[in-house]
Design a protein around this motif. Structure first.
Motif, PDB file in Angstrom:
ATOM      1  N   PHE A   1       5.210   3.010 -15.392  1.00 39.40           N
ATOM      2  CA  PHE A   1       3.808   2.906 -14.964  1.00 39.40           C
ATOM      3  C   PHE A   1       3.079   1.811 -15.736  1.00 39.40           C
TER       4      PHE A   1
ATOM      5  N   LYS B   1      10.550   7.754 -11.661  1.00 42.51           N
ATOM      6  CA  LYS B   1       9.245   7.980 -11.020  1.00 42.51           C
ATOM      7  C   LYS B   1       8.352   6.763 -11.256  1.00 42.51           C
ATOM      8  N   TYR B   2       7.646   6.341 -10.199  1.00 38.57           N
ATOM      9  CA  TYR B   2       6.723   5.208 -10.333  1.00 38.57           C
ATOM     10  C   TYR B   2       5.291   5.694 -10.136  1.00 38.57           C
ATOM     11  N   PHE B   3       4.360   5.056 -10.833  1.00 39.18           N
ATOM     12  CA  PHE B   3       2.953   5.420 -10.691  1.00 39.18           C
ATOM     13  C   PHE B   3       2.074   4.179 -10.507  1.00 39.18           C
ATOM     14  N   SER B   4       0.892   4.434  -9.936  1.00 35.39           N
ATOM     15  CA  SER B   4      -0.177   3.439  -9.807  1.00 35.39           C
ATOM     16  C   SER B   4       0.310   2.199  -9.042  1.00 35.39           C
ATOM     17  N   TRP B   5      -0.056   0.996  -9.499  1.00 34.63           N
ATOM     18  CA  TRP B   5       0.289  -0.202  -8.707  1.00 34.63           C
ATOM     19  C   TRP B   5       1.779  -0.508  -8.759  1.00 34.63           C
TER      20      TRP B   5
ATOM     21  N   ARG C   1       4.876   0.298 -18.843  1.00 37.43           N
ATOM     22  CA  ARG C   1       4.998   1.384 -19.827  1.00 37.43           C
ATOM     23  C   ARG C   1       6.025   2.388 -19.305  1.00 37.43           C
TER      24      ARG C   1
ATOM     25  N   ALA D   1       9.743   7.797 -16.235  1.00 39.06           N
ATOM     26  CA  ALA D   1       8.523   7.406 -15.520  1.00 39.06           C
ATOM     27  C   ALA D   1       8.158   5.981 -15.908  1.00 39.06           C
TER      28      ALA D   1
ATOM     29  N   ARG E   1       4.044   1.925  -8.301  1.00 34.17           N
ATOM     30  CA  ARG E   1       4.469   2.747  -7.154  1.00 34.17           C
ATOM     31  C   ARG E   1       4.153   2.024  -5.835  1.00 34.17           C
ATOM     32  N   GLU E   2       2.918   1.510  -5.737  1.00 35.77           N
ATOM     33  CA  GLU E   2       2.528   0.811  -4.502  1.00 35.77           C
ATOM     34  C   GLU E   2       3.345  -0.451  -4.294  1.00 35.77           C
TER      35      GLU E   2
END
Lengths: 83, 149
Positions: A77, A4-8, A54, A75, A10-11
């Motif tokens: 991130f 799973k990717y998050f924040s920038w 992280r 994850a 993910r973008e």
């Protein structure tokens, strides 16, 4: 593995995550980040500066030397900025 | 008793305090901290908070449990919002209750210091100049060090 990717990150990758079988060459988080960096130029760009990357495994923060397993939820991130 | 919520809706500080007072005895001190969306120089249009459903709640719960181990708290409450917020909106509420003030003050600070460095939330600001993800501050990591001994 459920990535799973998050924040920038993910973008930057252009996707909220991906499913993959743990490659033979991967035993630690560090190895996994190396593997993911090889998937595309976008992955390489956002995962390149490891100091900003992280990782949590099965929803717990871990360091880059942590061992990963095929059924892990991983994850990825940037440093958190809540509060 | 620890109570943690991650929600898109706003919170009512007085209603939260009243609920905690009704549920708990031996309360001599109530400390609240409210974090709000800061509009730096009037350029902020909106802020969006991304989170990691599941881990965010679990991490806040872990931090709140840790605070209850370290200080003699009667109760604590943490509410953190996610989604689209406007300048001046509430983001986070921490309430700590104890018999005497020192535990409530210290536990509230501890909760906020850990929340800022450990709870998976990411802020994206929409300004007149464009959109950008907020950078983590080194001072937030440094703030954890004073709780390590």
């Amino acid at each position: 593995m459920d990535i799973k990717y998050f924040s920038w990150i993910r973008e930057g990758v252009g996707s909220a995550g991906e499913q993959l079988s743990k490659p033979e060459s991967v035993s630690t988080v560090h190895d996994l980040l190396d593997h993911l960096s090889g998937l595309s130029d976008e992955h390489a760009r956002v995962l390149g500066e490891r100091v900003f990357v992280r990782v949590a495994i099965n929803q717990t923060h871990v360091t880059h030397d942590h061992i990963v397993a095929d059924n892990d939820e991983v994850a990825i991130f940037p440093p958190v900025t809540g509060g | 008793m620890v109570s943690v919520s991650v929600q898109s809706e706003d919170f009512d500080i007085n209603a939260e305090i009243e609920a905690l007072r009704r549920e708990n005895y031996d309360v001599g001190a109530i400390v609240t901290f409210t974090g709000t969306v800061r509009d730096i120089g009037g350029t902020l249009k909106s802020m969006t908070l991304e989170h990691y459903p599941g881990m965010t709640e679990a991490e806040l719960e872990r931090i709140a449990q840790e605070a209850e181990k370290k200080w003699p708290l009667v109760g604590s409450r943490v509410i953190h919002r996610y989604g689209a917020l406007a300048p001046g909106d509430n983001i986070v509420l921490v309430i700590t209750l104890s018999s005497h003030r020192q535990a409530a003050f210290e536990a509230a600070e501890f909760l906020m210091d850990f929340l800022k460095s450990k709870a998976p939330f990411w802020k994206k600001e929409e300004t007149s100049e464009g959109a950008n993800w907020v950078d983590a501050r080194e001072t937030d990591e440094a703030a954890l060090k004073r709780w390590q001994d």
